[in-house]
Each structure stands twice: as C-alpha cells, then as structure tokens.
Design an enzyme around this catalytic site. Sequence first.
Site, PDB file in Angstrom:
ATOM      1  N   HIS A  86       0.742  -1.126   0.170  1.00  0.00           N
ATOM      2  CA  HIS A  86       0.044  -0.101   0.041  1.00  0.00           C
ATOM      3  C   HIS A  86       0.989   1.337   0.009  1.00  0.00           C
ATOM      4  O   HIS A  86       1.407   1.889   1.025  1.00  0.00           O
ATOM      5  CB  HIS A  86      -0.856   0.064   0.961  1.00  0.00           C
ATOM      6  CG  HIS A  86      -2.063   0.692   0.969  1.00  0.00           C
ATOM      7  ND1 HIS A  86      -3.231   0.510   0.340  1.00  0.00           N
ATOM      8  CD2 HIS A  86      -2.510   2.237   1.177  1.00  0.00           C
ATOM      9  CE1 HIS A  86      -4.209   1.427   0.084  1.00  0.00           C
ATOM     10  NE2 HIS A  86      -3.778   2.489   0.769  1.00  0.00           N
ATOM     11  N   ASP A 145       0.324   5.317  -1.502  1.00  0.00           N
ATOM     12  CA  ASP A 145      -0.628   6.238  -1.846  1.00  0.00           C
ATOM     13  C   ASP A 145      -0.013   7.187  -2.604  1.00  0.00           C
ATOM     14  O   ASP A 145      -0.505   8.364  -2.805  1.00  0.00           O
ATOM     15  CB  ASP A 145      -1.269   6.940  -0.637  1.00  0.00           C
ATOM     16  CG  ASP A 145      -2.599   6.072  -0.049  1.00  0.00           C
ATOM     17  OD1 ASP A 145      -3.431   5.980  -1.211  1.00  0.00           O
ATOM     18  OD2 ASP A 145      -2.697   5.604   0.937  1.00  0.00           O
ATOM     19  N   GLU A 172      -8.513   1.298  -3.823  1.00  0.00           N
ATOM     20  CA  GLU A 172      -9.035   1.280  -2.295  1.00  0.00           C
ATOM     21  C   GLU A 172     -10.309   2.162  -2.429  1.00  0.00           C
ATOM     22  O   GLU A 172     -10.494   3.168  -2.721  1.00  0.00           O
ATOM     23  CB  GLU A 172      -8.027   2.238  -1.593  1.00  0.00           C
ATOM     24  CG  GLU A 172      -8.336   2.312  -0.353  1.00  0.00           C
ATOM     25  CD  GLU A 172      -7.199   2.790   0.699  1.00  0.00           C
ATOM     26  OE1 GLU A 172      -6.284   3.901   0.099  1.00  0.00           O
ATOM     27  OE2 GLU A 172      -7.311   2.624   1.876  1.00  0.00           O
ATOM     28  N   HIS A 178     -13.594   1.900   1.476  1.00  0.00           N
ATOM     29  CA  HIS A 178     -12.836   2.620   2.311  1.00  0.00           C
ATOM     30  C   HIS A 178     -13.503   3.024   3.443  1.00  0.00           C
ATOM     31  O   HIS A 178     -14.010   1.993   4.347  1.00  0.00           O
ATOM     32  CB  HIS A 178     -12.654   3.850   1.420  1.00  0.00           C
ATOM     33  CG  HIS A 178     -11.290   4.828   2.065  1.00  0.00           C
ATOM     34  ND1 HIS A 178     -11.591   6.069   2.474  1.00  0.00           N
ATOM     35  CD2 HIS A 178     -10.234   4.345   2.394  1.00  0.00           C
ATOM     36  CE1 HIS A 178     -10.393   6.303   3.142  1.00  0.00           C
ATOM     37  NE2 HIS A 178      -9.540   5.371   2.820  1.00  0.00           N
ATOM     38  N   HIS A 218      -9.906  -1.954   6.066  1.00  0.00           N
ATOM     39  CA  HIS A 218     -10.881  -0.830   6.308  1.00  0.00           C
ATOM     40  C   HIS A 218     -12.457  -1.554   6.447  1.00  0.00           C
ATOM     41  O   HIS A 218     -13.306  -0.639   6.548  1.00  0.00           O
ATOM     42  CB  HIS A 218     -11.119   0.164   4.964  1.00  0.00           C
ATOM     43  CG  HIS A 218      -9.931   1.010   5.074  1.00  0.00           C
ATOM     44  ND1 HIS A 218     -10.178   1.932   5.666  1.00  0.00           N
ATOM     45  CD2 HIS A 218      -8.972   1.111   4.208  1.00  0.00           C
ATOM     46  CE1 HIS A 218      -8.982   2.760   5.466  1.00  0.00           C
ATOM     47  NE2 HIS A 218      -8.333   2.426   4.659  1.00  0.00           N
ATOM     48  N   HIS A 228      -3.034  -3.051   4.395  1.00  0.00           N
ATOM     49  CA  HIS A 228      -2.702  -2.139   5.417  1.00  0.00           C
ATOM     50  C   HIS A 228      -3.168  -2.059   6.458  1.00  0.00           C
ATOM     51  O   HIS A 228      -4.080  -0.824   6.896  1.00  0.00           O
ATOM     52  CB  HIS A 228      -2.389  -0.729   4.540  1.00  0.00           C
ATOM     53  CG  HIS A 228      -3.540  -0.321   4.141  1.00  0.00           C
ATOM     54  ND1 HIS A 228      -4.462  -0.984   3.276  1.00  0.00           N
ATOM     55  CD2 HIS A 228      -4.120   1.136   4.307  1.00  0.00           C
ATOM     56  CE1 HIS A 228      -5.479   0.159   2.943  1.00  0.00           C
ATOM     57  NE2 HIS A 228      -5.327   1.038   3.603  1.00  0.00           N
ATOM     58  N   ASP A 244       1.391   2.030   3.698  1.00  0.00           N
ATOM     59  CA  ASP A 244       0.440   3.220   3.806  1.00  0.00           C
ATOM     60  C   ASP A 244       1.508   4.564   3.515  1.00  0.00           C
ATOM     61  O   ASP A 244       0.728   5.553   4.017  1.00  0.00           O
ATOM     62  CB  ASP A 244      -0.312   3.372   4.934  1.00  0.00           C
ATOM     63  CG  ASP A 244      -1.864   3.897   4.747  1.00  0.00           C
ATOM     64  OD1 ASP A 244      -1.911   4.284   3.489  1.00  0.00           O
ATOM     65  OD2 ASP A 244      -2.783   3.699   5.433  1.00  0.00           O
TER      66      ASP A 244
HETATM   67 ZN   LIG Z   1      -6.436   3.103   3.834  1.00  0.00          ZN
END
Ligand SMILES: [Zn+2]
Length: 443
Positions: A63, A65, A162, A189, A240, A261, A374
């Site tokens: 993960h 971003d 995600e 999410h 999540h 994550h 993350d």
């Molecule tokens: Zn997340």
Amino acid sequence: MEGWRAGARVVLTAADLRATAGILRDMKTALALLLALAATARADDFAARAKKLQREAIVVDTHLDAPDQLSGKFADVAERGATPHFDLPRAREGGLTAPFFSIYVASAYAEAGGAARRALELIDLTHRVVDTHPRDMMMAASVADIRAAKKAGKLAVLMGIEGGHAIEDSLPVLRQMYRAGVRYMTLTHTNTNHWADSSGPFYLPDFDPKQSAVHGGLTDFGRDVVKEMNRLGMIVDISHVSDATVDAVLAVSRAPVMASHSSCRALDDMPRDLTDDQIKRIAAKGGVVMINVSSGFLDADVYRDFRGALEKIKPEYLALKKKYGKQPLEMQKRARALMEKLAHGKRAPWTRVVDHIEHVIQVAGEDAVGLGTDFDGIEDPPEGLDDYSMLPKITEELLRRGHSEAQVKKVLGENFLAFFARVEAARDSLAAEPPGTATYSSK
Ligand SMILES: [Zn+2]
C-alpha cells in the site's frame, strides 16, 4: 646470571600497590572497551547483513498512496521528494522491489458520483509515471512480473483499488479494472457502500461505528463481487471493512484474502487494526496481514492522543458538516484542511513496526505477515522510519531479534508472493466458470 631471583623477597611497596590498582582500573576500562568494540562489530555486522539481504530480497509493499499525492501535485518521481515518502532514489536506498500504487477513491465520490472515473484517472496517472521511466520502472500484474522486475533491476509497480465503490456496483466495471491491471480491491474505504460494511471513518470527530453497520457484513451482491474477484484473480482486501464483513468474506471467498494495510488490535485497540482471531483465520485460509506503519495504527498511546485531539475540533467539524453536508467533495476538502490544523502529536518509535510483525508471527506463524506501509497516505510514520529509504532498519532489527535470513525474506516479500501465487492458482482452478452476471439492485 642464573640464581639472583632465588634469594629475592617479594616486597610490595605503596607505589607498587598504587600501580597494581591502576593496572586493574586500566584492565576494567580495556574490558569495557573490548565489549563496546564487540557490540559495535556486532551492530556493524547486523547492519551489513541487513544491507546485503535488502539487496537480494524481493521487497513488497502492498500500500503506497503515491497516485493520490501525485494527482494533487504532480512531480517527477526521479526527483528526491517527489511525494512525502516516495521517489526512485529513496525507493532504491530502501531496496524496494514492488509497491502497489493505491488507486484510492475517496468516499466523497460515492456520494458525489464519478468514482469509476476517479479510479481510471489514477490508473492512467500510474501508467504515465511508469512509462516516463522505462529503464527504472515497469508495470507488473503477477508473481512472475515481480520476479522478472527484480531480475531486471527495475521497480515493479502494481495497482490496487482502495474503496469498492470505485466499481459503481458493476461486475463489468470490476472486470475492466482487472484488464487495466488492477490486482487487488479493498472492498470498502471508510464508507459503507451499497454491498459491504466499512469499519467507518475512525479519523473523524463524530465517528460512530454503529452508523457503518448497515448490511451486517456483505449483501448478496457483495458476495457476488467477492466470487467474481476470485474468478478473475483479483486479490480480496479486507483492510477498512467491518468485523462482520471480515467474517462474511472469509466464509464466501474461494481464494485466500489479505489485509493490505492493517496492524494488530492486540497492541493498539483501534478499529482499523485486526484482532488476533481475525489474523488467525486469515492465515488459516492462506492469507496475509500486511503491517501499516502509521503511528496511530502501531501505538495505543498515540491513538488515544489522536482521539483526544479530535474531541477538541468536534464543534468546528460539526459546524462545517451543517454548512457543507450536501456538497461531499467540498466537505471533504474543508474537513481535510481542519484536520491539518490538528497538532501533530507523538509518533511511535519505529521498532513498534517490528513488534507488530512479531505479533502476527506469534499468533499466526511466519508465513502470514508482510509490509503494507500506507506511505504517502499517512502523516505520522513512526519516528526513525520516515520514508522508504529507512526500510533496511526493519530488516536489521528482525535479524537482531534472532530471525533467520530466510524468515526475514519471507516478511519482506516472499510471504506476499506465495500468497499471490495461491490467489493465481485459485483463479486457474476457476477457469471454466463463466463471468458473473449479478447486478446490483437498490431494492
Ligand atoms: Zn487506507
């Protein structure tokens, strides 16, 4: 002169005694020095071994971003500082082999519309980034691709969606995302969508998990989404989602599943982390838990402080919600700006990451854990693990704590690769199954 000693008497004078004491003191210092030298040599040894291991190993991060960061402020990833935590120089220093670029679709798109478009734009952005650096990066979508990238000395870039609302409740859209190269989807999410319950927006001042429990886990269509993902070979990601959704996914999935994550709730009781029971059941099905390095996910004190800080901005947040509640994208922007005003609290020490890795090993065995940092999606990486360049510290600490090189390689990437291979095998075993035809109905 042979006999002069024979008659000599040993007489210790005061000066001799002082000298002896001095020698003993020196010996003590020398011993301390030797021990210190040995410790340094050992530390150097661990550091050197970690460096070598990091070079040899396949290092996967499920993960990252970066796409969301780059869509906000585009930069060349060859330049240091392109995003807060990622760029090619720092990835190289950290020995990173294969990051999953997160195709993160904010919950606001579920309300405002345009979720699939947002996903496609970030997929396009990811391809453009990789296309710009053909000598250093390549798109990857399989275990074989990741191993080939390692051989070629390139960074293998994979993609994971995600937020399940990105498929806009359509199996054909899900299939198109797979064809575009997406290899995992986080079912929700922080928003509960039309077919799966989320664990909720834990970072908001008015967070109430009960509000996210709408379907009791997955709806019938949600189960069809999971089955179609199994058939395609798209990894089902339970980070999540709510606890009830984890149960539903484990019951229906025909392939092992992952938490891309999330960390351990036993060490930090927060809703995004996993219970020991969940970790055990994910592992028993051949799945993996990829540790999130956010301080709030690692350290109970940090999370408690964060919730305390949220209480203080609650009135301001509720006022915003009253004013912009009907404009989700505007509300998201303003809420983000408000959160940025939160005083940055304590950060966890970086060794907490290793505590969480060891916890999963303890609970579910050495095949069940990896890294899903993350990075670029968090503002509170632990103290001392500020970006990718520092990844070898984790390797060094694992070695120092007595894990073998083979075990460390598993944590760094081989566990994920073995898991991904099991997902691919499940796909192959379902090759005769026709594409799913289920449709979502709001009734
Ligand atoms: Zn997340």
